[in-house]
Design an enzyme around this catalytic site. Structure first.
Site, PDB file in Angstrom:
ATOM      1  N   CYS A 196       0.881  -1.175   0.000  1.00 52.92           N
ATOM      2  CA  CYS A 196       0.000   0.000   0.000  1.00 52.92           C
ATOM      3  C   CYS A 196       0.918   1.223   0.000  1.00 52.92           C
ATOM      4  O   CYS A 196       2.080   1.103  -0.381  1.00 52.92           O
ATOM      5  CB  CYS A 196      -0.977  -0.038   1.177  1.00 52.92           C
ATOM      6  SG  CYS A 196      -0.226  -0.042   2.825  1.00 52.92           S
TER       7      CYS A 196
HETATM    8  C1  RB5 Z   1      -3.853   5.445   1.175  1.00 54.02           C
HETATM    9  O1  RB5 Z   1      -5.136   4.998   1.472  1.00 54.02           O
HETATM   10  C2  RB5 Z   1      -2.885   5.020   2.271  1.00 54.02           C
HETATM   11  O2  RB5 Z   1      -3.377   5.414   3.510  1.00 54.02           O
HETATM   12  C3  RB5 Z   1      -2.666   3.522   2.258  1.00 54.02           C
HETATM   13  O3  RB5 Z   1      -2.192   3.140   1.009  1.00 54.02           O
HETATM   14  C4  RB5 Z   1      -1.672   3.009   3.272  1.00 54.02           C
HETATM   15  O4  RB5 Z   1      -0.473   3.728   3.216  1.00 54.02           O
HETATM   16  C5  RB5 Z   1      -2.159   2.836   4.631  1.00 54.02           C
HETATM   17  O5  RB5 Z   1      -1.472   2.372   5.541  1.00 54.02           O
END
Ligand code: RB5
Length: 153
Positions: A65
Site C-alpha cells: 500500500c
Molecule cells: C492510502 O489509502 C494510504 O493510507 C494507504 O495506502 C496506506 O499507506 C495505509 O497504511
C-alpha cells in the site's frame, strides 16, 4: 510455489512490478486486486489475502500500500498470520528467520522498485527453522493469540 499478492490504489504500480518479478522467477502469483484504476479499502484486500494464508492456501504472500503499514496492521488481525513491514535487508531477513512471517508488506511511497524487488528476493530466500532459538517465541505468539481468542468468548 504459489504466492498471493494484493494492493490498494496507492501501490498498484508496485504490485504489478513485483508480480511480474515473481512470475519471471517461476512463481505462480494469485492477484487479489486492486485492479487498475480501482479504489479499495486496503483492509478489505489485506483481510482476503491474510485469510487465505491462515487457511493454508498460500505459504507466502505480498501486500503493498502507500506505506505498507495499513496492510500489515490489518493482516496481523487474522489469527495465525504474521505480517511484517520490510523496507531494509536486515528486516526482510529477520522477519523470516526470527518471526516466520508469511506476509511481507511494503510501501510504494516509501521505497524504490529495485529495492522492493531485492527485499522480496531476500525474504523468499530465507527459510525459518523450527530448530532455531526463534521457534519458542513464535509458538508463544500463537499461544497468546489463542488465549486472547478464548478470553474474548
Ligand atoms: C492510502 O489509502 C494510504 O493510507 C494507504 O495506502 C496506506 O499507506 C495505509 O497504511
Amino acid at each position: 510455489m504459489k504466492i498471493a499478492i494484493g494492493c490498494d490504489e496507492a501501490a498498484y504500480n508496485l504490485k504489478m512490478i513485483l508480480k511480474q518479478h515473481l512470475e519471471s522467477k517461476g512463481y505462480e502469483v494469485d492477484d487479489f486486486g486492486a485492479e487498475k484504476g480501482e479504489t479499495v479499502l486496503y483492509p478489505d484486500v489485506a483481510y482476503k489475502v491474510a485469510d487465505a494464508v491462515a487457511a493454508g492456501k498460500y505459504k507466502k504472500a505480498v501486500l503493498v500500500c502507500g506505506t505498507g503499514l495499513g496492510m500489515c496492521i490489518c493482516a496481523n488481525k487474522v489469527p495465525g498470520v504474521r505480517a511484517a513491514v520490510c523496507h531494509d535487508q536486515y528486516s526482510a531477513q529477520r522477519s523470516r528467520l526470527s518471526n516466520n512471517a508469511q506476509i511481507i508488506c511494503m510501501g510504494e511511497r516509501v521505497i524504490g522498485t529495485e529495492l522492493a524487488k531485492a527485499l522480496l528476493d531476500t525474504w523468499l530466500d530465507c527459510e525459518f527453522s523450527e530448530q532455531s532459538r526463534s521457534q519458542p517465541k513464535v509458538l508463544r505468539i500463537n499461544e497468546l493469540e489463542q488465549e486472547h481468542i478464548k478470553a474474548a468468548k
